[in-house]
Design a protein around this motif. Structure first.
Motif, PDB file in Angstrom:
ATOM      1  N   ILE A 156       0.730  -1.241  -0.056  1.00  0.00           N
ATOM      2  CA  ILE A 156      -0.072   0.080  -0.066  1.00  0.00           C
ATOM      3  C   ILE A 156       1.175   1.259  -0.030  1.00  0.00           C
ATOM      4  N   ARG A 157       0.399   2.191  -0.790  1.00  0.00           N
ATOM      5  CA  ARG A 157       1.396   3.579  -1.001  1.00  0.00           C
ATOM      6  C   ARG A 157       0.542   4.514  -0.324  1.00  0.00           C
ATOM      7  N   THR A 158       0.894   4.930   1.018  1.00  0.00           N
ATOM      8  CA  THR A 158       0.114   5.801   1.636  1.00  0.00           C
ATOM      9  C   THR A 158       0.591   7.338   1.294  1.00  0.00           C
ATOM     10  N   GLN A 159       1.694   7.508   0.489  1.00  0.00           N
ATOM     11  CA  GLN A 159       2.362   8.814   0.536  1.00  0.00           C
ATOM     12  C   GLN A 159       1.454   9.951   0.176  1.00  0.00           C
ATOM     13  N   CYS A 160       0.398   9.641  -0.774  1.00  0.00           N
ATOM     14  CA  CYS A 160      -0.542  10.730  -1.178  1.00  0.00           C
ATOM     15  C   CYS A 160      -1.423  11.525   0.144  1.00  0.00           C
ATOM     16  N   ALA A 161      -1.647  10.408   1.190  1.00  0.00           N
ATOM     17  CA  ALA A 161      -2.609  10.918   2.117  1.00  0.00           C
ATOM     18  C   ALA A 161      -1.921  11.565   3.448  1.00  0.00           C
ATOM     19  N   GLN A 162      -0.430  11.811   3.262  1.00  0.00           N
ATOM     20  CA  GLN A 162       0.340  12.598   4.180  1.00  0.00           C
ATOM     21  C   GLN A 162      -0.424  14.292   4.056  1.00  0.00           C
ATOM     22  N   CYS A 163      -0.570  14.711   2.960  1.00  0.00           N
ATOM     23  CA  CYS A 163      -1.085  16.195   2.955  1.00  0.00           C
ATOM     24  C   CYS A 163      -2.661  16.082   2.549  1.00  0.00           C
ATOM     25  N   HIS A 164      -3.095  15.128   1.916  1.00  0.00           N
ATOM     26  CA  HIS A 164      -4.766  15.201   1.584  1.00  0.00           C
ATOM     27  C   HIS A 164      -4.845  13.750   1.373  1.00  0.00           C
ATOM     28  N   ASN A 165      -6.370  13.741   1.821  1.00  0.00           N
ATOM     29  CA  ASN A 165      -6.872  12.362   1.335  1.00  0.00           C
ATOM     30  C   ASN A 165      -6.387  11.877  -0.050  1.00  0.00           C
ATOM     31  N   HIS A 166      -6.149  10.505  -0.108  1.00  0.00           N
ATOM     32  CA  HIS A 166      -5.563   9.674  -1.216  1.00  0.00           C
ATOM     33  C   HIS A 166      -6.907   9.947  -2.452  1.00  0.00           C
ATOM     34  N   PRO A 167      -6.486  10.680  -3.797  1.00  0.00           N
ATOM     35  CA  PRO A 167      -7.227  10.903  -4.274  1.00  0.00           C
ATOM     36  C   PRO A 167      -7.777   9.560  -5.391  1.00  0.00           C
TER      37      PRO A 167
END
Length: 841
Positions: A510-521
Motif C-alpha cells: 500500500i502506498r500511503t504517501q499521498c495521504a500525508q497532505c490530503h486524502n488519497h485521490p
C-alpha cells in the motif's frame, strides 16, 4: 574480435518483439431483439438507454436485480434499480428496460424511470421477470413523510467534488485558483465552509438573494469563470446548493455520519458486441445504517476508454475487445467493477480442465476473455527457465542433457524440488528482500551493520523461516544494530513518516504517501488513516552506543503524533482497521501482530503477489507494491487463493513456489498463438523477461568459467551474494541493479538500454571473460572437434543444441574466419550477446 560473424548485435539486444496485433473491432451480430414484457405496474417513462440486440432466450441462465437491498430513510430519498441477465457462458446483458417490473405493495413506493421513492413507511418487494426468470430486491421505507435537511458536509461537499471544484487542477490545488482555495477532494470540510462563507464577506454567498450568490453564478456560467460551466441551472446539483443557501448556509451542528462503504453494481460485466450499454448503480452506506443512491454524486472513471467508456451518470458503452476497470469514487471511497468486452459471435474452444488450482483459476479468466492458451514449453525451455528463476543460475550441461533424456512423467516436479533445496534459492530471495529493505552502507549505516543485517536476513531465509515471523522480528526489533541486526530496520530510515510509509508499502503493498497532505485521490486512505498509522512508530527510541557505528533501538514509551489539520493527537489505528488498545504496550508489537494476522487483508496478498511476479514477470497486481482500488488485480480470484494458500502453508515460501512452478501456467511457452498475441496480464502465454543484473553476471561467469571479486566477499563469490547495496560495478549498474534508495520494487529494473548493449558488445563482460575462462582451449585440448565445441557452447549457454540450420551457418562462419580459434571465439561471443541468452523465456 570480428563482430560481424553473427548478426547478434545492438538492436537484437534492445528489444524482444513478440507478434503484436490489436484486436480488430468487430460488429455486434446479436439476433433480433425481443419486445419487453408488459408491466403489472404503471408503465415507466421512456428510458434513456435504447435496448440492445437480444440473443436466443434459452442462452440465458440467471437474472439479478441490483441493489439487492434498498433502504429509503427520508421523503427525498431515491434509488435506481437495474436488472442484469447472465448467459451460461458468462456473458451479461443489461435488461433493465426489457423486464416486467412489479411491486408487491405499490402503495408504499413511487416508480418512474426505474427509480424508486417512498410513499409510506413499510417493507415490500420489487420483482423483475424476464424470459421465465425472476429476481427481486427488498425495500424498506422509514421516515417517508420527512424530507431530509440539506447538510453542508453530506450534501454540498459531494456536489463540489462531483463537478470537479476541489480537484488538483481547480480550487483544490495547494494555492487554490483565482483567489479561491478548497481542500483537495474535500478532506477539510470545516476549512472549506469557512472559505466559502467567511473568507471575502458576502461575495461568494448572498443570503438575501441566494440565486445571486457568486458560488452559483460562476458554477452555472452566468459570470466569467475560468473553470467554465459546471452545473446546469435547475439541476439537482443546483437545487442542492440553492436550498442550502436559502436555509441560511448553515454549518452542520454536528458532523454527519461518515460513509462506511460504497457498493458498485454489478461488480463484473461481460459485454458481447460493440456499442452495447451497461448501467451502473452506486450505493453509499453510512455509519448510522442509512443508504444513499449516489449515481449523481459519484465520479465515474475507466482505465480503458477503448474497451469500456463510462459516462458521468455511470452508463458503460462497450468498445473493442479487452478488459477494463470502471471506478466510482464517492467521499473517500473508490470502488470498481471489472468489465470485459468481447466480439459478437466469437468462436472459442474452452481450455482443458486440467492442471492445479492455479491453472483452474487462470483458465477461468481466459475463458471469460475468450483467450486461447499457448502450448506447454519444451523440456529445454523448462529446465533453463526454472533454474534461472529459482536459483539465478543456468543448468549445467550434464543437468540439461540428463533432464531432456529422462522419460519419467514427474521429472519436472522432481527438478523443482531439487532446485528448492539449493542454497542459491535462499540467496535469490535474500537479494530481493535486501533491495526493498534498502540494506546499504552510507553515512547513516556502517558497512558492518549492513553486512550483519544481510547475513541475518539470508540465514533466516536459508532456514526457511516463515515470512510472517521475519516481519514480526523486523517490526519489533530492539537492541543494538550489531547484537540484533534486525534493528537496522530502524537505522536505515529515521523519519517516522517515511518509516510508516515503508512498512505499508513493503509488507502490505500500500502506498500511503499521498495521504500525508490530503486524502488519497485514487484510494480509500485519508489523512486520519495516514497519521493513525504513523502513530505506531511515534515511540521508537534511538541512541548511540559506545561504538559510534552502532545504534541502540528501544521503545521509549512516550511520544505522540499530531494531525496537521487542527493539531489533535492521533491515536494509533490500523490501515482499514480498528484503533487498538496500546496503553502500556510497545505499539510496534501491537502493529506487528496485526500485520501478520488474518485480520489484515493485505499482508498475505502482498507477499503472494511478489512471489507470483518473480516467476511470471507480471504481478496479479502490478506494480507489486501498489495495491489500490484504481489498480485492481487482473485475476482477483487467483490472488485470493494464493493468499489463502500462503496462510495455510504458514508462510512457507517454498510451498507456494512449488505450486507456481508446477502449474501449466508457469510452464507455458512464450510463443503466442492466434488470439492471445496482445495478452500481457492474463498469463495465456509465458512472458519473455530479461535476466536481472546480478543473475545475468553470475550466468555469464558460470558459462565462461570465470570468477568475480566483490568487496567483502572471496574471489568467485556470486553477484547475488553482495551484502551491501553500495557495492557494485559497471556491469551491475548498467544492467539495473537496485540503488536501494527507496522501497519501490521497480528500483531494480530489467529495462534494456544502449549502455548495456555496448558493454556486452565491446566490453570485457563477454569477450574478456571468454578469453579469461579458457574453455575453448580446454575443449580443444580434450580433442573435441568444431561441431562438438559449438554444441557445448549452445547447451552450456542456451540449454539446447543448435538446430541443423544454425549448425550449418555457424560452421560456415568459423570456416570464413581468419583461423578456427578466432571463429569459435566469435561464435561464443555471439551466443552470449544473443537475446536468447540474455532473456529468460
Amino acid at each position: 574480435m570480428d563482430t560481424t560473424v553473427l548478426q547478434c548485435g545492438l538492436f537484437a539486444l534492445l528489444v524482444v518483439c513478440l507478434p503484436c496485433t490489436s484486436f480488430a473491432e468487430e460488429e455486434n451480430k446479436d439476433s433480433a431483439k425481443n419486445a419487453p414484457a408488459a408491466s403489472a405496474t404503471p408503465a415507466p417513462a421512456t428510458p434513456t438507454i435504447a435496448p440492445s440486440t437480444q440473443p436466443s432466450a434459452n442462452a440465458w441462465k440467471s437474472l439479478s436485480v441490483y441493489p439487492p437491498v434498498v433502504k429509503l430513510s427520508a421523503q427525498t430519498d431515491v434509488q435506481h434499480l437495474i436488472a442484469i441477465a447472465t448467459r451460461a457462458d458468462g456473458v451479461t446483458k443489461d435488461v433493465t428496460d426489457l423486464v416486467e417490473w412489479s411491486i408487491a405493495a405499490p402503495e408504499l413506493l413511487h416508480w418512474k424511470d426505474f427509480v424508486l421513492s417512498p410513499k409510506a413507511d413499510g417493507t415490500t418487494q420489487v420483482t423483475a421477470t424476464w424470459n421465465g426468470m425472476s429476481a427481486g430486491t427488498s425495500v424498506e421505507n422509514s421516515n417517508s413523510q420527512q424530507p431530509r435537511s440539506i447538510s453542508f458536509e453530506r450534501d454540498v461537499m459531494p456536489v463540489l467534488t462531483k463537478v470537479g471544484c476541489n480537484t488538483g487542477s481547480c480550487h483544490g490545488a495547494a494555492r487554490g485558483k483565482d483567489g479561491f482555495r478548497l481542500s483537495l477532494f474535500g478532506y477539510d470540510p470545516a476549512g472549506d465552509y469557512q472559505r466559502i462563507t467567511r473568507e471575502i464577506g458576502i461575495r461568494r454567498i448572498n443570503l438575501a438573494v441566494p440565486e445571486q450568490s457568486l458560488i452559483l453564478l460562476k458554477a452555472v456560467g452566468a459570470v466569467q469563470h475560468s473553470g467554465g460551466k459546471k452545473i446546469e441551472p435547475g439541476s439537482q446539483h443546483y437545487q442542492t446548493i440553492l436550498t442550502w443557501l436559502k436555509n441560511g448556509a448553515p454549518i452542520d451542528a454536528t458532523r454527519p455520519p461518515a460513509v462506511t462503504k460504497v457498493d458498485l453494481y454489478p461488480s463484473q460485466a461481460v459485454i458481447e458486441g460493440q456499442a452495447n450499454k451497461q448501467r451502473l448503480v452506486a450505493v453509499a452506506t453510512y455509519a448510522d445504517g442509512t443508504q444513499r443512491d449516489v449515481w449523481d454524486l459519484a465520479a465515474f472513471t475507466t482505465n480503458n476508454e477503448r474497451t469500456a467508456a463510462v459516462a458521468v451518470d455511470g452508463v458503460i458503452t462497450s468498445g473493442v475487445r479487452g478488459e477494463a476497470f470502471v471506478m466510482a469514487r464517492f467521499d473517500t471511497h473508490t470502488v470498481g467493477a471489472q468489465v470485459l468486452a468481447l466480439p459478437g459471435e466469437l468462436s472459442y474452444k474452452s481450455p482443458a480442465a486440467d492442471g492445479n488450482y492455479i491453472d483452474t483459476l487462470v483458465k477461468g479468466k481466459l475463458q471469460r476473455l475468450r483467450l486461447p492458451e499457448s502450448a506447454i514449453c519444451t523440456d529445454e525451455e523448462f529446465i533453463r527457465r526454472s533454474t534461472i528463476d529459482i536459483t539465478g543460475l543456468l543448468p549445467t550441461e550434464e543437468e540439461t542433457l540428463a533432464f531432456v533424456t529422462d522419460a519419467s512423467a514427474d521429472k519436472r516436479a522432481r527438478w523443482i524440488d531439487t532446485l528448492l533445496e539449493r542454497k542459491e534459492f535462499s540467496e535469490i530471495w535474500a537479494l530481493k528482500w535486501s533491495d526493498i529493505l534498502m540494506i546499504k552502507s552510507n553515512n547513516q549505516v556502517s558497512y558492518k551493520a549492513a553486512y550483519l543485517y544481510y547475513n541475518w536476513l539470508t540465514n533466516k531465509i536459508a532456514a526457511n523461516t516463515p515470512i510472517d515471523q521475519i516481519v514480526r522480528e523486523l517490526i519489533t526489533a530492539t537492541g543494538g544494530t550489531f547484537q540484533n541486526p534486525a534493528t537496522n530496520f530502524y537505522q536505515v530510515e529515521l523519519d517516522r513518516l517515511k518509516l510508516s510509509e515503508n512498512v505499508a508499502q513493503v509488507f502490505m503493498g500500500i502506498r500511503t504517501q499521498c495521504a500525508q497532505c490530503h486524502n488519497h485521490p485514487f484510494d480509500r486512505w485519508t489523512m486520519n488513516d495516514y497519521y493513525g498509522f504513523v502513530a505506531f512508530f511515534s515511540q521508537v527510541g534511538r541512541k548511540q552506543s559506545e561504538d559510534y557505528r552502532q545504534l541502540l533501538v528501544f521503545n521509549s514509551s512516550g511520544g505522540e503524533v499530531n494531525h496537521p489539520v487542527g493539531g489533535a493527537v492521533v491515536k494509533p489505528k490500523f490501515l482499514g482497521g480498528a484503533e487498538p488498545d496500546t496503553s502500556g504496550k510497545d505499539r510496534r508489537a501491537v502493529l506487528a501482530d496485526w500485520i501478520t494476522s488474518s485480520e489484515n487483508p493485505y499482508f498475505a496478498k502482498s507477499i503472494a503477489n511478489r512471489v507470483w511476479a518473480h516467476f511470471t514477470g507480471v504481478g496479479i497486481v502490478n506494480p507489486v507494491d501498489d495495491f489500490r482500488a484504481s489498480n485492481p488485480p487482473s485475476n482477483p480470484e487467483l490472488l485470493d487463493e494464493l493468499a489463502k494458500r500462503m496462510v495455510d502453508y504458514q508462510f512457507d515460501m517454498k510451498r507456494i513456489v512449488r505450486d507456481i512452478c508446477n502449474s501449466q501456467t508457469y510452464q507455458r511457452s512464450v510463443t503466442p498463438v492466434e488470439g492471445n498475441e496482445t495478452d500481457e496480464r492474463n498469463y495465456s502465454h509465458a512472458t519473455v523477461r530479461r535476466i536481472p543484473s546480478e543473475s545475468l553476471l553470475d550466468c555469464i561467469s558460470q558459462v565462461t568459467n570465470t570468477k568475480e571479486k566483490f568487496r567483502g566477499l572471496p574471489q568467485g563469490a556470486r553477484a547475488v551474494q553482495i551484502a551491501d547495496g553500495a557495492t557494485s560495478n559497471y556491469f551491475l549498474t548498467s544492467f539495473g541493479r537496485s540503488q536501494r534508495t527507496t522501497v519501490c520494487a521497480d528500483e531494480a529494473t530489467t529495462d534494456p538500454s544502449l549502455s548495456q548493449a555496448l558493454h556486452l558488445i565491446n566490453g570485457n563482460a563477454t569477450s574478456g571473460k571468454i578469453a579469461q575462462g579458457g574453455l575453448l582451449k580446454t575443449w580443444k585440448d580434450q580433442g573435441l572437434n568444431q561441431d562438438q565445441i559449438i554444441e557445448k557452447i549452445y547447451v552450456r549457454s542456451l540449454g539446447r543444441k543448435p538446430t541443423e540450420l544454425e549448425a550449418a551457418s555457424l560452421k560456415k562462419s568459423v570456416a570464413e574466419a581468419p583461423n578456427a580459434d578466432q571463429g569459435l571465439q566469435d561464435v561464443f561471443w555471439a551466443v552470449l550477446n544473443s537475446r536468447e541468452f540474455i532473456f529468460n523465456h
